[in-house]
Scaffold this active site. Structure first.
Site, PDB file in Angstrom:
ATOM      1  N   ARG A  44       0.822  -1.222   0.000  1.00 27.90           N
ATOM      2  CA  ARG A  44       0.000   0.000   0.000  1.00 27.90           C
ATOM      3  C   ARG A  44       0.851   1.265   0.000  1.00 27.90           C
ATOM      4  O   ARG A  44       0.417   2.304  -0.502  1.00 27.90           O
ATOM      5  CB  ARG A  44      -0.935   0.001   1.204  1.00 27.90           C
ATOM      6  CG  ARG A  44      -2.025  -1.015   1.010  1.00 27.90           C
ATOM      7  CD  ARG A  44      -3.080  -0.927   2.057  1.00 27.90           C
ATOM      8  NE  ARG A  44      -4.241  -1.686   1.613  1.00 27.90           N
ATOM      9  CZ  ARG A  44      -5.223  -2.061   2.393  1.00 27.90           C
ATOM     10  NH1 ARG A  44      -5.207  -1.755   3.663  1.00 27.90           N
ATOM     11  NH2 ARG A  44      -6.231  -2.741   1.904  1.00 27.90           N
ATOM     12  N   LYS A 206     -20.074 -15.878   1.841  1.00 26.85           N
ATOM     13  CA  LYS A 206     -21.502 -15.671   2.111  1.00 26.85           C
ATOM     14  C   LYS A 206     -22.238 -15.002   0.964  1.00 26.85           C
ATOM     15  O   LYS A 206     -21.754 -14.048   0.382  1.00 26.85           O
ATOM     16  CB  LYS A 206     -21.647 -14.791   3.352  1.00 26.85           C
ATOM     17  CG  LYS A 206     -21.233 -15.511   4.614  1.00 26.85           C
ATOM     18  CD  LYS A 206     -21.543 -14.664   5.813  1.00 26.85           C
ATOM     19  CE  LYS A 206     -21.303 -15.470   7.091  1.00 26.85           C
ATOM     20  NZ  LYS A 206     -21.410 -14.627   8.280  1.00 26.85           N
ATOM     21  N   GLY A 359     -10.998  -7.982  -0.598  1.00 29.18           N
ATOM     22  CA  GLY A 359      -9.755  -8.193   0.144  1.00 29.18           C
ATOM     23  C   GLY A 359      -9.172  -9.579  -0.049  1.00 29.18           C
ATOM     24  O   GLY A 359      -7.974  -9.735  -0.328  1.00 29.18           O
ATOM     25  N   GLY A 382     -14.138  -3.355   1.091  1.00 31.73           N
ATOM     26  CA  GLY A 382     -15.517  -2.922   1.305  1.00 31.73           C
ATOM     27  C   GLY A 382     -15.923  -1.802   0.357  1.00 31.73           C
ATOM     28  O   GLY A 382     -17.048  -1.774  -0.143  1.00 31.73           O
TER      29      GLY A 382
HETATM   30  P1  ADP Z   1     -13.496 -11.059  -0.738  1.00 30.16           P
HETATM   31  O1  ADP Z   1     -12.751 -10.598   0.496  1.00 30.16           O
HETATM   32  O2  ADP Z   1     -12.592 -11.243  -1.908  1.00 30.16           O
HETATM   33  O3  ADP Z   1     -14.692 -10.201  -1.026  1.00 30.16           O
HETATM   34  P2  ADP Z   1     -15.017 -12.968   0.801  1.00 30.16           P
HETATM   35  O4  ADP Z   1     -14.587 -12.279   2.044  1.00 30.16           O
HETATM   36  O5  ADP Z   1     -16.415 -12.849   0.385  1.00 30.16           O
HETATM   37  O6  ADP Z   1     -14.046 -12.529  -0.419  1.00 30.16           O
HETATM   38  O7  ADP Z   1     -14.757 -14.535   0.937  1.00 30.16           O
HETATM   39  C1  ADP Z   1     -13.498 -15.077   1.213  1.00 30.16           C
HETATM   40  C2  ADP Z   1     -13.602 -16.277   2.105  1.00 30.16           C
HETATM   41  O8  ADP Z   1     -14.506 -17.227   1.590  1.00 30.16           O
HETATM   42  C3  ADP Z   1     -12.270 -16.984   2.222  1.00 30.16           C
HETATM   43  O9  ADP Z   1     -11.821 -16.898   3.560  1.00 30.16           O
HETATM   44  C4  ADP Z   1     -12.578 -18.434   1.831  1.00 30.16           C
HETATM   45  O10 ADP Z   1     -11.946 -19.393   2.651  1.00 30.16           O
HETATM   46  C5  ADP Z   1     -14.082 -18.500   2.013  1.00 30.16           C
HETATM   47  N1  ADP Z   1     -14.681 -19.565   1.206  1.00 30.16           N
HETATM   48  C6  ADP Z   1     -14.679 -19.671  -0.130  1.00 30.16           C
HETATM   49  N2  ADP Z   1     -15.293 -20.817  -0.521  1.00 30.16           N
HETATM   50  C7  ADP Z   1     -15.686 -21.443   0.613  1.00 30.16           C
HETATM   51  C8  ADP Z   1     -16.375 -22.676   0.870  1.00 30.16           C
HETATM   52  N3  ADP Z   1     -16.770 -23.466  -0.109  1.00 30.16           N
HETATM   53  N4  ADP Z   1     -16.606 -22.984   2.183  1.00 30.16           N
HETATM   54  C9  ADP Z   1     -16.208 -22.166   3.177  1.00 30.16           C
HETATM   55  N5  ADP Z   1     -15.556 -21.014   2.983  1.00 30.16           N
HETATM   56  C10 ADP Z   1     -15.293 -20.643   1.727  1.00 30.16           C
HETATM   57 MG    MG Z   2     -13.169 -10.845   2.598  1.00 30.52          MG
END
Ligand code: ADP
Ligand code: MG
Length: 402
Positions: A44, A206, A359, A382
């Site tokens: 960063r 989620k 992230g 976010g």
């Molecule tokens: P980002 O930060 O890129 O927006 P998220 O925070 O929504 O992504 O999701 C990331 C998390 O989702 C990771 O920690 C990953 O381990 C979890 N994840 C992805 N697929 C699964 C799964 N099938 N079961 C449980 N956790 C999962």
């Molecule tokens: Mg995340």
């Protein structure tokens, strides 16, 4: 960037004669990971160098503001920006003046004594109780440190804070730095005028955190590929048994509704990589999506789905990726995420515009060393999501119009 889709005034539009000798107050995002009192990853800091260097070259005196972590309005020595000042010194190859007490009357004096091209860093903005409530007196304290304002901190652009929104109203001009402009250009262009086919790849833990993103993208994209645990809630909506997979029961109805409205656009995995626990040594199987047994859970997309997602991505002209395809932190559940990341790199080398937001997705692509092989990796988790949801980001709204 005059041509950027945010419609906000950019740094490079400022006339050079108005810059010479001026104090540029720059909100950066130096919210870096620390380990044993040292900066563990200077990514960063490096990302801000274009803006800082440009200002120094034009004879500005550069005063930097940033938060670090969540000290919630009190001084937390562990979250001091001092180690960041040191890391910045080595990046810049010059001394950085550290302003450790911004509320003392001497603080503004320090900034006035800076020579042209010199750089100062102010202690963690979140040590002040009024930062996160956008207290006007805190905004004034910050504004006293500069003659004009540059916001280069996309990651906090969705927050109404004194160092982002309050200060922007008190200084003029108030413009977007290069990093901010880049974020707005790539995220904005992807959404406003995507070259087609436009493919979104969504995953992560989620559905609930991503519903607004799906809703906002649905009318714009040609295809949405869904992986991650999110897929399991959609499987449940189709009536499949999903074993111990992460399912948000209360979102099943909504998932069903999205599938209905996104017919032909939303593509779910055909199969799952499953295990009984998240562990590198767990027994792993690949099964069709409607055959996840009791006691097992989906932790990744299966390899056939990975291949088919990759083919769709390679055929796209614009790709937006948010959310890992599986539990990428724990191999072998990283395979789907790697396949998708490589397909983005491939698509990029064939001329596609590829943008990664979120992230964990950014971390995944950095772990693979592919961050330079995609068009843009957003630094804002976010903030990027809220931007993709079509929301107005207050710190951007607060900047001058182009
Ligand atoms: P980002 O930060 O890129 O927006 P998220 O925070 O929504 O992504 O999701 C990331 C998390 O989702 C990771 O920690 C990953 O381990 C979890 N994840 C992805 N697929 C699964 C799964 N099938 N079961 C449980 N956790 C999962
Ligand atoms: Mg995340």
């Amino acid at each position: 960037m005059s041509g950027d889709s945010s419609g906000k005034r950019a740094l490079e539009s400022l006339p050079p004669e108005g810059l010479e000798g001026q104090r540029a107050l720059v909100r950066v995002d130096f919210n870096v990971p620390l380990r044993e009192g040292q900066v563990a990853d200077p990514m960063r800091i490096k990302a801000s160098l274009t803006t800082i260097g440009w200002l120094r070259q034009r004879g500005c005196r550069v005063v930097l503001l940033s938060h670090l972590g969540r000290p919630t309005g009190k001084v937390v020595p562990k979250l001091s920006l001092r180690p960041v000042a040191e890391a910045l010194e080595s990046e810049l190859g010059t001394l950085v003046t550290f302003v450790d007490n911004v509320t003392s009357p001497g603080a503004a004096k320090i900034t006035r004594r800076l020579l042209r091209g010199e750089v100062a860093l102010v202690e963690n903005t979140r040590f002040l109780p009024g930062e996160e409530t956008n207290d006007p007196s805190v905004a004034e304290t910050f504004a006293a440190l500069g003659d004009f304002f540059v916001n280069d901190a996309f990651g906090t652009a969705h927050r109404v804070h004194a160092s982002t929104v309050g200060v922007a109203a008190l200084l003029s001009p108030a413009v977007a730095g290069f990093l901010m402009a880049k974020e707005l250009r790539y995220l904005g262009e992807a959404l406003a005028a995507p070259r087609r086919p436009f493919v979104a790849v969504l995953g992560g833990a989620k559905v609930s955190g991503k519903i607004d993103v799906i809703e906002a993208l649905l009318p714009k994209v040609d295809t949405i590929l869904i992986g991650g645990a999110m897929a399991c809630t959609f499987f449940a909506a189709l009536g499949y048994q999903v074993g111990n997979s992460l399912v948000e029961r209360e979102k099943i109805g909504l998932a069903r509704d999205l599938l209905e409205r996104g017919k032909g656009k939303i593509i779910l995995p055909q199969g799952a990589t499953i295990a009984q626990e998240i562990s590198g040594s767990a027994a792993v199987r690949q099964v069709p999506r409607d055959a996840i047994p009791d006691g097992w859970a989906m932790y990744d997309i299966d390899s056939a789905t990975g291949d088919s997602f990759a083919a769709t991505i390679r055929g796209a002209a614009t790709v937006l990726w948010n959310g890992p395809m599986g539990v990428f932190e724990t191999p072998p559940f990283d395979v789907g995420t790697r396949t998708v990341a490589l397909a983005l790199a491939d698509a990029t080398s064939h001329g596609a515009t590829t943008v990664v937001g979120g992230g964990d997705s950014a971390a995944a692509i950095a772990n693979l060393g592919l961050q330079d092989r995609v068009t843009h990796v957003s630094t804002g988790g976010g903030a990027a999501l809220e931007y993709l949801e079509g929301k107005e980001l207050p710190a951007i709204a607060a900047l001058d119009d182009a």
